[in-house]
Design a protein around this motif. Structure first.
Motif, short mmCIF file in Angstrom:
data_model
loop_
_atom_site.label_atom_id
_atom_site.label_comp_id
_atom_site.label_asym_id
_atom_site.label_seq_id
_atom_site.Cartn_x
_atom_site.Cartn_y
_atom_site.Cartn_z
N ALA A 545 -4.84 -13.54 -7.93
CA ALA A 545 -3.88 -13.07 -6.92
C ALA A 545 -4.62 -12.42 -5.77
O ALA A 545 -4.35 -12.69 -4.59
CB ALA A 545 -2.90 -12.07 -7.55
N LYS A 546 -5.60 -11.57 -6.12
CA LYS A 546 -6.34 -10.84 -5.10
C LYS A 546 -7.08 -11.82 -4.18
O LYS A 546 -7.00 -11.71 -2.96
CB LYS A 546 -7.33 -9.90 -5.81
N TYR A 553 -3.90 -14.01 3.72
CA TYR A 553 -3.83 -13.02 4.81
C TYR A 553 -4.77 -13.41 5.94
O TYR A 553 -4.38 -13.44 7.11
CB TYR A 553 -4.15 -11.63 4.24
N GLU A 554 -6.00 -13.75 5.60
CA GLU A 554 -6.98 -14.13 6.63
C GLU A 554 -6.50 -15.38 7.37
O GLU A 554 -6.61 -15.47 8.59
CB GLU A 554 -8.36 -14.38 6.01
N GLY A 555 -5.97 -16.33 6.63
CA GLY A 555 -5.50 -17.58 7.24
C GLY A 555 -4.30 -17.36 8.14
O GLY A 555 -4.23 -17.87 9.25
N ARG A 556 -3.35 -16.56 7.66
CA ARG A 556 -2.16 -16.31 8.48
C ARG A 556 -2.52 -15.52 9.74
O ARG A 556 -1.89 -15.67 10.77
CB ARG A 556 -1.11 -15.57 7.66
N LYS A 557 -3.52 -14.66 9.63
CA LYS A 557 -3.97 -13.91 10.81
C LYS A 557 -4.41 -14.90 11.89
O LYS A 557 -4.10 -14.73 13.06
CB LYS A 557 -5.17 -13.03 10.41
N VAL A 558 -5.10 -15.93 11.46
CA VAL A 558 -5.58 -16.94 12.42
C VAL A 558 -4.42 -17.78 12.96
O VAL A 558 -4.27 -17.99 14.15
CB VAL A 558 -6.63 -17.85 11.74
N VAL A 559 -3.56 -18.23 12.05
CA VAL A 559 -2.51 -19.17 12.44
C VAL A 559 -1.36 -18.48 13.19
O VAL A 559 -0.87 -18.98 14.19
CB VAL A 559 -1.96 -19.91 11.19
N PHE A 560 -0.93 -17.31 12.68
CA PHE A 560 0.24 -16.66 13.27
C PHE A 560 -0.10 -15.42 14.09
O PHE A 560 0.75 -14.89 14.80
CB PHE A 560 1.22 -16.22 12.17
N GLY A 561 -1.30 -14.89 13.95
CA GLY A 561 -1.63 -13.63 14.61
C GLY A 561 -1.40 -12.45 13.68
O GLY A 561 -0.55 -12.52 12.78
N GLU A 562 -2.17 -11.38 13.89
CA GLU A 562 -2.13 -10.20 13.00
C GLU A 562 -0.72 -9.60 12.91
O GLU A 562 -0.28 -9.18 11.85
CB GLU A 562 -3.14 -9.16 13.52
N ASN A 563 0.00 -9.56 14.03
CA ASN A 563 1.26 -8.81 14.04
C ASN A 563 2.47 -9.60 13.58
O ASN A 563 3.56 -9.07 13.52
CB ASN A 563 1.52 -8.27 15.44
N SER A 564 2.29 -10.87 13.28
CA SER A 564 3.46 -11.65 12.90
C SER A 564 3.98 -11.16 11.54
O SER A 564 3.22 -10.73 10.68
CB SER A 564 3.10 -13.13 12.86
N PRO A 565 5.32 -11.20 11.36
CA PRO A 565 5.90 -10.73 10.10
C PRO A 565 5.31 -11.43 8.88
O PRO A 565 5.10 -10.81 7.84
CB PRO A 565 7.39 -11.05 10.24
N SER A 566 5.01 -12.73 9.01
CA SER A 566 4.49 -13.42 7.82
C SER A 566 3.08 -12.96 7.50
O SER A 566 2.68 -12.90 6.34
CB SER A 566 4.58 -14.93 7.97
N THR A 567 2.29 -12.64 8.52
CA THR A 567 0.95 -12.12 8.27
C THR A 567 1.05 -10.75 7.61
O THR A 567 0.32 -10.45 6.65
CB THR A 567 0.15 -12.01 9.60
N GLN A 568 1.96 -9.94 8.11
CA GLN A 568 2.13 -8.61 7.54
C GLN A 568 2.59 -8.69 6.08
O GLN A 568 2.18 -7.90 5.25
CB GLN A 568 3.12 -7.78 8.39
N ALA A 569 3.46 -9.68 5.80
CA ALA A 569 3.92 -9.86 4.41
C ALA A 569 2.74 -10.19 3.51
O ALA A 569 2.61 -9.67 2.39
CB ALA A 569 4.97 -10.96 4.35
N ALA A 570 1.84 -11.06 3.99
CA ALA A 570 0.67 -11.44 3.19
C ALA A 570 -0.25 -10.23 3.01
O ALA A 570 -0.82 -10.02 1.94
CB ALA A 570 -0.08 -12.59 3.87
N LYS A 571 -0.38 -9.44 4.06
CA LYS A 571 -1.24 -8.26 4.00
C LYS A 571 -0.73 -7.28 2.94
O LYS A 571 -1.50 -6.78 2.11
CB LYS A 571 -1.26 -7.59 5.38
N ARG A 572 0.59 -7.05 2.96
CA ARG A 572 1.17 -6.11 1.99
C ARG A 572 0.91 -6.58 0.56
O ARG A 572 0.50 -5.82 -0.30
CB ARG A 572 2.69 -5.97 2.22
N LEU A 573 1.14 -7.88 0.34
CA LEU A 573 0.93 -8.40 -1.02
C LEU A 573 -0.54 -8.34 -1.42
O LEU A 573 -0.87 -8.05 -2.57
CB LEU A 573 1.43 -9.84 -1.12
N GLU A 575 -2.74 -6.18 -0.40
CA GLU A 575 -3.09 -4.79 -0.75
C GLU A 575 -2.53 -4.40 -2.11
O GLU A 575 -3.19 -3.71 -2.89
CB GLU A 575 -2.63 -3.85 0.36
N GLU A 576 -1.30 -4.87 -2.36
CA GLU A 576 -0.70 -4.58 -3.67
C GLU A 576 -1.54 -5.19 -4.78
O GLU A 576 -1.80 -4.55 -5.81
CB GLU A 576 0.72 -5.13 -3.71
#
Ligand SMILES: [Zn+2]
Ligand SMILES: [Zn+2]
Ligand SMILES: [Zn+2]
Ligand SMILES: [Zn+2]
Length: 628
Positions: A545-546, A553-573, A575-576
């Motif tokens: 999972a980690k 998270y790294e991929g979504r940062k590239v594709v959607f940008g750091e601030n996009s909701p989907s990137t943030q969702a990946a970041k939260r998971l 970290e969890e």
């Protein structure tokens, strides 16, 4: 639009005299002057070449995840399946109110005392019932454009049915007519403007729409006649001051049809026209950029990989995880060109494409059988009318194993592939009937029949897609352990051959996400199982999972940008998953340190898929927002 990164042979090119080529180059140069403004807001430069016409390149070294274009659609239509779900102006989810109507039987008679409940958007045009909005403000803002379309929109569905035309295509023409009239009324300058941020993007003006190629001669003649008949009646309903001629309407129809982008905004489907993106971002089957739908019908083009200065920036118009032949046919039918991008023009024996519809050699069971396509497509027109000509090419030819001297007739190879495709199709049809149990068995049998027996290459697109489907089916059936296993195979295969998909390819990024998400869920569920096997499984899931969520998270940062909701969702998971992993490994260490009072090791519990929590797929899909 009908350009690739490499020279594309189209009917125009063949017929073109030196004069026409000169004219084309002149037009490309003129366009570059017209659109040069993009160079001052983005790290790009506009270029031309005789072979490619217009194209866009990196002005300097650009790192992955850089925005290279922001464009708001000139015109867009919410697709039929999303019609009532989002605002037709800003694409925010539409608020719904519940309505009731009397229930009627097949003959149209009211059934006594029965009512039917249904949802409608809170703000929709009561006259045509063909436009839904999220708010009164949006409805007002869209009024100038909508009023012009309203009477014609009311008749769109019946005209479409009568003439066998897609209603979406007719709505697209009306959207363009509305745009043109509204801009005229507002005296809007027709010069393109280039936004440096999403919030300041204005629709690309109608004047730029006409710079796109209508590819009129590629549209099926009969279909074009049907469209013409529908359009004749349609434009008669447009108020006189905004009306276009029939030939202009047909031109707009063709432009939209062959240049449209299907974007996903708030998980809803929208067809939209982006002149600047279409004119300058050529297709490649191994692209270095990706476009993503944002709020308000804006698309952002971002680099997927690091791009060196002067390299052409490209996007893909088709799914690239499919055989070369299939990609080329898709492009031919939808975009009217025969792809000669670098990937497509590399010899099959030297390209990753040899695996995509790869059949294993039955002699050595090691190499794949290679048949180099010899046909050079010179005349697209001829090919468009007879796609079957591609099939005739293979008669009497032999394919060669890449690692032993074995040969096989190409027609026999095609028979193997056809049999596989038939079985593959049958399994998918069964799934469509909702019979997941039988469909799953058929898919698992497909793997046994074609992979375990070394008939298809492990990287064959049908096999990989079978694993993808199995992963979804098992998620639906709440068998997460199997879904995880299949998801792992899909990721392994997509990453397994270098160059098959670009780094940060959105589909791959999303598979990392679903894998991480499922592993985290399963780990939490199994954490209470403290048997040695249970502990091992939990730790393995947490570790997977980690690492998967980090990639997501790294991929979504590239594709959607750091601030996009989907990137943030990946970041939260992500970290969890890190927290959970650390806490769990710590708890295991504590246990180890405790004085050894050997607990009787209970027999390993078989993991029960039946007790799984709510389906992960639905959740994962919700979080996978705006992918292009
Ligand atoms: Zn709105
Ligand atoms: Zn209306
Ligand atoms: Zn290609
Ligand atoms: Zn061989």
């Amino acid at each position: 639009m009908a350009a690739t990164t490499e020279p594309t042979v189209s009917a125009q090119d063949v017929a073109a005299s030196a004069d026409a080529t000169k004219k084309k180059t002149k037009k490309a140069i003129a366009d570059n002057i017209k659109y040069a403004g993009i160079e001052s807001v983005m790290p790009v430069k506009l270029k031309t070449s005789n072979a490619k016409g217009r194209f866009i390149a990196a002005a300097k070294d650009i790192p992955a995840g850089t925005i290279v274009s922001i464009e708001k659609a000139s015109a867009s239509v919410v697709r039929n399946q999303s019609f009532s779900n989002i605002c037709h102006h800003c694409f925010k989810p539409a608020k719904l109110k519940q309505m009731t109507r009397p229930r009627v039987d097949a003959q149209g008679n009211q059934i006594a005392n029965q009512v039917e409940k249904f949802n409608v958007p809170t703000h929709s045009c009561t006259k045509c019932k063909m436009a839904a909005y999220c708010s009164e403000a949006c409805q007002k803002e869209h009024a100038a454009e909508h009023d012009i379309q309203c009477p014609a929109l009311a008749q769109v569905n019946s005209l479409a049915t009568a003439n066998k035309v897609m209603p979406e295509n007719l709505r697209a023409v009306l959207a363009l007519i509305g745009r043109r009239a509204a801009e005229k009324a507002a005296n809007r300058d027709q010069a393109p403007d280039f936004a440096s941020s999403i919030s300041t993007a204005k629709p690309t003006p109608f004047g730029c729409v006409l710079d796109m190629n209508p590819n009129r001669h590629f549209t099926d003649r009969e279909k074009l006649k049907d469209a013409e008949n529908a359009l004749k009646d349609l434009i008669a309903l447009v108020p006189e001051h905004a009306r276009v001629t029939l030939s202009e309407a047909v031109e707009l129809y063709c432009i939209f049809y062959s240049n449209q982008h299907n974007i996903s905004v708030n998980n809803q489907q929208v067809l939209a026209l982006y002149p600047i993106t279409s004119l300058y971002f050529n297709h490649s089957c191994i692209p270095n950029c990706v476009y993503v739908g944002e709020v308000d019908g804006v698309i952002c083009v971002r680099t997927m990989t690091d791009v060196p200065a002067d390299t052409e920036l490209t996007i893909s118009y088709v799914e690239i995880c499919q055989p070369r032949e299939q990609r080329r046919r898709d492009l031919l039918l939808t975009r009217h060109f025969w792809c000669k991008c670098r990937r497509c023009s590399t010899l099959l024996s030297k390209s990753v494409d040899r695996f995509m519809d790869g059949i294993q050699c039955s002699e050595c069971q090691n190499g794949v059988m290679i048949f180099e396509e010899t046909k050079e497509v010179q005349d697209i027109n001829e090919l468009m009318t007879d796609v079957a000509a591609l099939d005739q090419e293979i008669q009497g030819k032999f394919a060669q194993c890449e690692s032993c001297p074995a040969q096989i007739e190409v027609t026999k190879l095609v028979d193997v592939l056809k049999a596989a495709i038939t079985d593959y199709g049958a399994a998918h049809q069964t799934l469509q009937t909702g019979d997941f149990n039988r469909g799953r068995l058929m898919l698992e049998k497909f793997i046994k029949d074609y992979e375990s027996t070394h008939i298809l290459s492990p990287y064959n697109a049908y096999l990989v897609n079978t694993y993808t489907t199995l992963m979804n089916v098992c998620t639906q059936m709440q068998d997460l352990d199997r879904a995880i296993r299949y998801n792992q195979v899909v990721v392994e295969r997509m990453e397994g051959i270098e160059g098959a998909v670009p780094t940060n390819y959105p589909r791959l990024v999303e598979y990392h996400f679903t894998l991480g998400d499922m592993c985290l869920k399963q780990a939490k569920k199994k954490a209470s199982n403290r048997t040695p096997l249970g502990r091992n499984t939990t730790r393995k899931y947490l570790s997977e999972a980690k690492s998967s969520l980090e990639k997501a998270y790294e991929g979504r940062k590239v594709v959607f940008g750091e601030n996009s909701p989907s990137t943030q969702a990946a970041k939260r998971l992500f970290e969890e998953s890190k927290r959970e992993y650390n806490a769990y490994t710590k708890s295991l260490e504590k246990k180890k340190k405790k004085p050894a009072v050997p607990a009787p090791a209970p027999a390993a519990q078989p993991t029960s898929p039946a007790a799984a929590p709510a389906p992960a797929a639905a959740q994962a899909q919700k979080e996978t927002s705006a992918s292009a």
